[in-house]
Design an enzyme around this catalytic site. Structure first.
Site, PDB file in Angstrom:
ATOM      1  N   ASP A 144       0.764  -1.435  -0.032  1.00  0.00           N
ATOM      2  CA  ASP A 144      -0.059  -0.041  -0.044  1.00  0.00           C
ATOM      3  C   ASP A 144       0.899   1.135   0.083  1.00  0.00           C
ATOM      4  O   ASP A 144       1.627   1.447   1.046  1.00  0.00           O
ATOM      5  CB  ASP A 144      -0.851  -0.110   1.318  1.00  0.00           C
ATOM      6  CG  ASP A 144      -1.877   1.186   1.264  1.00  0.00           C
ATOM      7  OD1 ASP A 144      -1.781   2.093   0.510  1.00  0.00           O
ATOM      8  OD2 ASP A 144      -2.662   0.792   1.945  1.00  0.00           O
ATOM      9  N   HIS A 145       1.015   1.936  -1.279  1.00  0.00           N
ATOM     10  CA  HIS A 145       1.841   3.061  -1.261  1.00  0.00           C
ATOM     11  C   HIS A 145       1.533   4.225  -0.322  1.00  0.00           C
ATOM     12  O   HIS A 145       2.244   5.240  -0.278  1.00  0.00           O
ATOM     13  CB  HIS A 145       1.909   3.714  -2.661  1.00  0.00           C
ATOM     14  CG  HIS A 145       3.077   4.083  -3.142  1.00  0.00           C
ATOM     15  ND1 HIS A 145       4.162   4.539  -2.388  1.00  0.00           N
ATOM     16  CD2 HIS A 145       3.793   4.114  -4.387  1.00  0.00           C
ATOM     17  CE1 HIS A 145       5.259   4.849  -3.145  1.00  0.00           C
ATOM     18  NE2 HIS A 145       5.000   4.482  -4.262  1.00  0.00           N
TER      19      HIS A 145
END
Length: 451
Positions: free
Chosen positions: A421-422
């Site tokens: 998850d950036h």
């Protein structure tokens, strides 16, 4: 007296469940807390205990039916005396003290010793009409002639996934001889029965001009309701894909040293009887890498606008089961030795395949592994388990030409795929995490420098 039992809320916030199988039949005497059914929620198959001592008078729903929470599923015939005792006890209780009668799904008090067996024996002598009306039993001369119930055929011994497979293939389990322990019918038994000529649901393939073989006895299109684990998984994956901005990175490495280590461990006493695979080493490597890169073990709390970083690892293992994809997790994996991880992985896999994974095992995961290598796949772009920051895909180990000590040699190679998850993990953090896992698998001795 007839008591109707409705489908309870199983504590997951879910609104419906599917009746997988009944463990009782109409006319059976049951005890408090005796398992009467298997129920599938959107996450797992759970056993439903009886809330009463009594006799089964009616099963309101058939196996395979999806029932909303609060809807009737089974009725019991119970003695008035049971509730009279409870009422007397409540009347004599101090003011404000709640009456204690068994109302939940078998999580109340255990049945008392003494008196209950005799009550159940007398219960079978009470006419149904008097029980329903709540009045006294009619004189013997006026009692209706006893009805002899039809003999109940014992259900063949098998697990829920095997019974589902049999239903899908149209196989009558009563015609199948079980080869498992104690005559248990296995998946292989059902599959063998489906291939026998003339067997129910047997597959009669037609090969014309090299066509792909299809079961021509089936309709051209088959529609299946979206429910259970499949429905939950679909909703979770869509939410994950469109909420968390996914990034996937790949790393291909020489894991010959890890495979040699596994061979040595299998030959030792400590791991005797345990199934050791590359997944075992990867699980341990992941735990070490998380300690050095904690952002991979965090979650996004939108409501409170906070990033929550966990100082523990509940390691999820994606498992393909007959009911669909599930991700049970090993609690506090960071505190387990390699031997303990191997034991936990074996138990987790066996439980998942048997369809016995509990809702507790499916909740609270912090980071996951998916082993796509068992299907012969090298790499992929896995979708995050909802609420987690990272998922590591383990590819197939292949022998292939590789540079080794300045020359080309035949080595054992695999590819790791990491999705993260950036919002939570920057590219640098994700890359360092993946490199740490790769370093351990390429040279397990490097582990000494990391802890």
């Amino acid at each position: 007296m007839i008591r109707v039992f409705t489908l309870p809320d199983l504590g997951e916030g879910l609104t419906e469940s599917e009746i997988v199988a009944w463990k009782v039949s109409v006319g059976d005497a049951v005890a408090l807390n005796q398992v009467i059914a298997e129920v599938e929620t959107a996450k797992a198959v759970v056993e439903l205990p009886s809330p009463y001592d009594g006799v089964i008078s009616q099963l309101h729903e058939q196996p395979g039916t999806v029932v909303e929470v609060g809807k009737p599923i089974v009725s019991f015939e119970v003695l008035d005396a049971e509730f009279a005792d409870s009422a007397e006890a409540a009347a004599g209780a101090p003011a404000g003290e709640a009456q204690r009668v068994p109302t939940l799904v078998g999580y109340g008090a255990e049945p008392e010793t003494g008196g209950r067996p005799a009550r159940r024996a007398r219960l079978n002598q009470v006419p149904a009409d008097s029980a329903e009306s709540g009045g006294a039993a009619a004189p013997a001369a006026a009692a209706p002639a006893p009805v002899t119930p039809e003999p109940v055929r014992e259900r063949p011994r098998s697990t829920p996934p095997v019974r589902k497979l049999a239903r899908d293939l149209g196989i009558d389990l009563s015609t199948v001889a079980g080869t498992g322990t104690g005559g248990l019918i296995t998946r292989e038994d059902v599959q063998s029965a489906s291939s026998v000529p003339g067997a129910a649901g047997g597959v009669d393939f037609a090969y014309v001009g090299g066509q792909v073989p299809f079961d021509l006895s089936k309709p051209r299109e088959v529609r299946s309701p979206i429910k259970g684990v499949r429905k939950y998984t679909a909703a979770a994956m869509v939410a994950s894909a469109f909420t968390a901005p996914h990034v996937t990175e790949f790393l291909t490495i020489d894991v010959t040293p890890t495979m040699e280590l596994l061979a040595k461990l299998k030959a030792g006493r400590a791991f005797a009887g345990l199934k050791l695979t590359p997944l075992t080493i990867v699980a341990k490597a992941l735990c070490i890498a998380v300690g050095r890169n904690p952002s991979l073990n965090s979650r996004w709390d939108e409501a409170n606008q906070e990033i929550v970083t966990m100082n523990y690892i509940n390691l999820g293992i994606a498992a393909a089961t007959p009911r669909g994809l599930t991700v049970p997790n090993i609690k506090d994996a960071e505190s387990k030795s390699l031997l303990e991880l191997a034991q936990a992985l074996g138990e987790l896999t066996e439980t998942a395949r048997a369809g016995k994974t509990t809702p507790e095992d499916l909740s609270g995961g912090t980071i996951s592994i998916t082993n796509i290598g068992v299907f012969g796949i090298d790499a992929g772009t896995p979708i995050l388990n909802p609420g987690e920051a990272g998922i590591l895909a383990l590819g197939s180990v292949r022998r292939m030409p590789w540079e080794y000590q300045g020359e080309v040699a035949l080595r054992q190679v695999l590819t790791l795929s990491l999705s993260f998850d950036h919002r939570l993990v920057d590219g640098e953090q994700g890359s360092k995490f993946l490199a740490d896992v790769g370093t351990i698998l390429s040279d397990p001795g490097m582990l000494i420098t990391m802890v």
